[in-house]
Write a protein that holds these residues in place. Structure first.
Motif, PDB file in Angstrom:
ATOM      1  N   TYR A 162       0.858  -1.186   0.000  1.00 47.46           N
ATOM      2  CA  TYR A 162       0.000   0.000   0.000  1.00 47.46           C
ATOM      3  C   TYR A 162       0.895   1.237   0.000  1.00 47.46           C
ATOM      4  N   VAL A 163       0.746   2.067  -1.024  1.00 48.87           N
ATOM      5  CA  VAL A 163       1.534   3.291  -1.143  1.00 48.87           C
ATOM      6  C   VAL A 163       0.608   4.479  -0.907  1.00 48.87           C
ATOM      7  N   ALA A 164       0.859   5.214   0.172  1.00 49.38           N
ATOM      8  CA  ALA A 164       0.025   6.368   0.542  1.00 49.38           C
ATOM      9  C   ALA A 164       0.771   7.642   0.159  1.00 49.38           C
ATOM     10  N   VAL A 165       0.220   8.375  -0.784  1.00 55.88           N
ATOM     11  CA  VAL A 165       0.884   9.570  -1.305  1.00 55.88           C
ATOM     12  C   VAL A 165       0.094  10.817  -0.914  1.00 55.88           C
ATOM     13  N   GLY A 166       0.718  11.709  -0.146  1.00 54.11           N
ATOM     14  CA  GLY A 166       0.038  12.936   0.253  1.00 54.11           C
ATOM     15  C   GLY A 166      -1.128  12.700   1.185  1.00 54.11           C
ATOM     16  N   ILE A 167      -1.055  11.618   1.959  1.00 52.55           N
ATOM     17  CA  ILE A 167      -2.108  11.265   2.910  1.00 52.55           C
ATOM     18  C   ILE A 167      -1.555  11.438   4.320  1.00 52.55           C
ATOM     19  N   SER A 168      -2.213  12.259   5.136  1.00 52.80           N
ATOM     20  CA  SER A 168      -1.689  12.541   6.475  1.00 52.80           C
ATOM     21  C   SER A 168      -1.835  11.352   7.411  1.00 52.80           C
ATOM     22  N   GLY A 169      -2.921  10.589   7.263  1.00 45.77           N
ATOM     23  CA  GLY A 169      -3.099   9.405   8.089  1.00 45.77           C
ATOM     24  C   GLY A 169      -4.106   9.571   9.201  1.00 45.77           C
ATOM     25  N   ALA A 170      -5.271  10.145   8.899  1.00 43.67           N
ATOM     26  CA  ALA A 170      -6.339  10.234   9.895  1.00 43.67           C
ATOM     27  C   ALA A 170      -6.748   8.824  10.310  1.00 43.67           C
ATOM     28  N   ILE A 171      -7.222   8.686  11.553  1.00 41.42           N
ATOM     29  CA  ILE A 171      -7.539   7.368  12.082  1.00 41.42           C
ATOM     30  C   ILE A 171      -8.565   6.653  11.214  1.00 41.42           C
ATOM     31  N   GLN A 172      -9.490   7.422  10.610  1.00 43.75           N
ATOM     32  CA  GLN A 172     -10.507   6.794   9.767  1.00 43.75           C
ATOM     33  C   GLN A 172      -9.882   6.150   8.528  1.00 43.75           C
ATOM     34  N   HIS A 173      -8.800   6.752   8.024  1.00 41.26           N
ATOM     35  CA  HIS A 173      -8.127   6.166   6.864  1.00 41.26           C
ATOM     36  C   HIS A 173      -7.307   4.950   7.285  1.00 41.26           C
ATOM     37  N   LEU A 174      -6.620   5.057   8.410  1.00 40.51           N
ATOM     38  CA  LEU A 174      -5.773   3.960   8.869  1.00 40.51           C
ATOM     39  C   LEU A 174      -6.589   2.703   9.146  1.00 40.51           C
ATOM     40  N   THR A 175      -7.845   2.879   9.535  1.00 42.37           N
ATOM     41  CA  THR A 175      -8.728   1.740   9.758  1.00 42.37           C
ATOM     42  C   THR A 175      -8.834   0.884   8.512  1.00 42.37           C
ATOM     43  N   GLY A 176      -8.800   1.510   7.355  1.00 40.95           N
ATOM     44  CA  GLY A 176      -8.980   0.788   6.101  1.00 40.95           C
ATOM     45  C   GLY A 176      -7.754   0.072   5.601  1.00 40.95           C
ATOM     46  N   ILE A 177      -6.578   0.324   6.204  1.00 40.73           N
ATOM     47  CA  ILE A 177      -5.338  -0.247   5.655  1.00 40.73           C
ATOM     48  C   ILE A 177      -4.504  -0.985   6.697  1.00 40.73           C
ATOM     49  N   LYS A 178      -4.990  -1.131   7.911  1.00 37.53           N
ATOM     50  CA  LYS A 178      -4.142  -1.672   8.978  1.00 37.53           C
ATOM     51  C   LYS A 178      -3.729  -3.118   8.726  1.00 37.53           C
ATOM     52  N   ASP A 179      -4.431  -3.825   7.844  1.00 37.50           N
ATOM     53  CA  ASP A 179      -4.064  -5.209   7.547  1.00 37.50           C
ATOM     54  C   ASP A 179      -3.194  -5.333   6.298  1.00 37.50           C
ATOM     55  N   ALA A 180      -2.766  -4.201   5.732  1.00 36.46           N
ATOM     56  CA  ALA A 180      -1.902  -4.230   4.548  1.00 36.46           C
ATOM     57  C   ALA A 180      -0.552  -4.842   4.909  1.00 36.46           C
ATOM     58  N   GLY A 181       0.099  -5.474   3.935  1.00 43.21           N
ATOM     59  CA  GLY A 181       1.386  -6.103   4.195  1.00 43.21           C
ATOM     60  C   GLY A 181       2.492  -5.099   4.436  1.00 43.21           C
ATOM     61  N   THR A 182       2.836  -4.325   3.412  1.00 43.04           N
ATOM     62  CA  THR A 182       3.862  -3.287   3.512  1.00 43.04           C
ATOM     63  C   THR A 182       3.236  -1.943   3.173  1.00 43.04           C
ATOM     64  N   ILE A 183       3.408  -0.977   4.066  1.00 40.15           N
ATOM     65  CA  ILE A 183       2.848   0.361   3.856  1.00 40.15           C
ATOM     66  C   ILE A 183       3.992   1.337   3.600  1.00 40.15           C
ATOM     67  N   VAL A 184       3.889   2.020   2.468  1.00 42.19           N
ATOM     68  CA  VAL A 184       4.875   3.037   2.095  1.00 42.19           C
ATOM     69  C   VAL A 184       4.182   4.394   2.147  1.00 42.19           C
ATOM     70  N   ALA A 185       4.742   5.334   2.891  1.00 38.23           N
ATOM     71  CA  ALA A 185       4.152   6.669   3.022  1.00 38.23           C
ATOM     72  C   ALA A 185       5.062   7.707   2.383  1.00 38.23           C
ATOM     73  N   ILE A 186       4.465   8.576   1.584  1.00 42.11           N
ATOM     74  CA  ILE A 186       5.193   9.680   0.952  1.00 42.11           C
ATOM     75  C   ILE A 186       4.462  10.960   1.309  1.00 42.11           C
ATOM     76  N   ASN A 187       5.130  11.831   2.098  1.00 43.18           N
ATOM     77  CA  ASN A 187       4.484  13.049   2.566  1.00 43.18           C
ATOM     78  C   ASN A 187       5.551  14.080   2.910  1.00 43.18           C
ATOM     79  N   LYS A 188       5.269  15.332   2.638  1.00 42.80           N
ATOM     80  CA  LYS A 188       6.264  16.376   2.927  1.00 42.80           C
ATOM     81  C   LYS A 188       6.295  16.748   4.404  1.00 42.80           C
ATOM     82  N   ASP A 189       5.265  16.323   5.148  1.00 40.65           N
ATOM     83  CA  ASP A 189       5.214  16.592   6.586  1.00 40.65           C
ATOM     84  C   ASP A 189       5.776  15.394   7.338  1.00 40.65           C
ATOM     85  N   GLY A 190       6.969  15.525   7.866  1.00 42.55           N
ATOM     86  CA  GLY A 190       7.598  14.418   8.570  1.00 42.55           C
ATOM     87  C   GLY A 190       6.896  14.013   9.843  1.00 42.55           C
ATOM     88  N   ASP A 191       5.987  14.851  10.345  1.00 40.85           N
ATOM     89  CA  ASP A 191       5.251  14.544  11.566  1.00 40.85           C
ATOM     90  C   ASP A 191       3.861  13.979  11.286  1.00 40.85           C
TER      91      ASP A 191
END
Length: 313
Positions: free
Chosen positions: A257-286
């Motif tokens: 799962y590649v998340a691009v420009g997604i901050s990671g609200a809890i509602q979104h994380l609910t949909g991907i928590k069972d993904a194998g490998t999660i790759v995050a690309i975001n300009k906000d390191g926090d």
């Protein structure tokens, strides 16, 4: 003694992978028999696919012109009739299953068990609540038929290699006429189906616009992946809502799962928590997405994505 009836999900003559995942959940019951019911205008091709799922004892093929489209109000009386003699009726927790299961449960006069994620006993299950932040144990009455939707993201696809017999079954039940299928409005795409894809590339608010979302499509095509989106991207009109991933969208479990420009609200994380490998690309390191990501890239997505594509060759 558990005897499970799995209702097959299919479209355009093809069996959806959610069916094999639902069979996996049924196998966790150590059932005496697992049967799969295929309801369609012409169920032959789908039934043949279902027969190849390992662990399936029989495939019940129900042919009826009224079953040409998966209308829950039409399918439910037939499923309720078929359920006679079964201890459990399982359907995938997809749009199809969430539509059908409540109707079947109502006709059988039982409470539905939703989003079954583990089997603790023949009538005891675990399911997520509060956007997946808590897991609750649910006990269904032992003397009633269990009607449950299976959280497909929590179960692997059952193996293939089976050779179950296919039996043609006639269901004599009055079908309602107050609900009918008028048409299907859906985006056409050659990309993999979002709910069953092994790879998914999703874009969020950080992509910036509908036009900019082309960078997400390009990367997805290079990876042979499906395309998803956060609710913020959908609400902003970047993509249609059938691409939404999360609590109010689709719950998925791809290998990548590649998340691009997604901050990671809890509602979104609910949909991907069972993904194998999660790759995050975001300009906000926090951004919260980095707390659950296996691989994180901090930087401008419009700089990083071309570099990733170039590295893919």
């Amino acid at each position: 003694m558990a005897k499970v009836l799995v209702i097959a999900e299919h479209l355009d003559g093809r069996l959806n992978a959610s069916t094999a995942r639902t069979v996996s959940a049924a196998q966790a019951l150590s059932a005496d028999a697992i049967d799969v019911a295929v309801l369609a205008a012409d169920p032959a091709a789908v039934a043949a696919e279902a027969a190849k799922i390992a662990g399936v004892a029989r495939v019940l093929a129900v042919a009826n012109a009224a079953n040409a489209q998966p209308v829950a109000q039409v399918l439910a009386p037939q499923v309720a009739k078929l359920a006679d003699g079964y201890s459990h009726v399982f359907v995938p927790s997809t749009t199809f299953g969430k539509d059908l299961a409540p109707c079947v449960a109502a006709l059988l006069g039982v409470a539905q068990v939703s989003d079954l994620m583990t089997v603790e006993g023949s009538h005891e299950f675990k399911r997520p609540i509060y956007a997946g932040n808590a897991i609750v144990t649910v006990r269904a009455p032992a003397d009633r038929t269990v009607v449950a939707t299976v959280r497909t993201a929590s179960w692997p696809e059952a193996a293939t290699g089976g050779s179950a017999p296919v039996e043609t079954v006639s269901v004599d039940v009055a079908l309602p006429t107050h609900t009918r299928h008028l048409g299907l409005a859906a985006a056409k795409s050659d990309r993999p189906d979002l709910q069953s894809a092994r790879r998914v590339v999703s874009g969020g608010r950080g992509v910036g616009s509908k036009e900019n979302f082309e960078v997400i499509y390009k990367l997805a095509d290079r990876l042979g992946a499906a395309v998803g989106a956060s609710r913020a991207a959908v609400d902003a009109g970047y993509v249609p809502n059938e691409l939404q991933v999360g609590q109010t969208g689709k719950i998925i479990a791809p290998e990548l799962y590649v998340a691009v420009g997604i901050s990671g609200a809890i509602q979104h994380l609910t949909g991907i928590k069972d993904a194998g490998t999660i790759v995050a690309i975001n300009k906000d390191g926090d951004a919260p997405i980095f707390e659950i990501a296996d691989i994180g890239l901090v930087g401008d997505l419009f700089t990083l994505l071309p570099e990733i594509e170039a590295a893919l060759g």
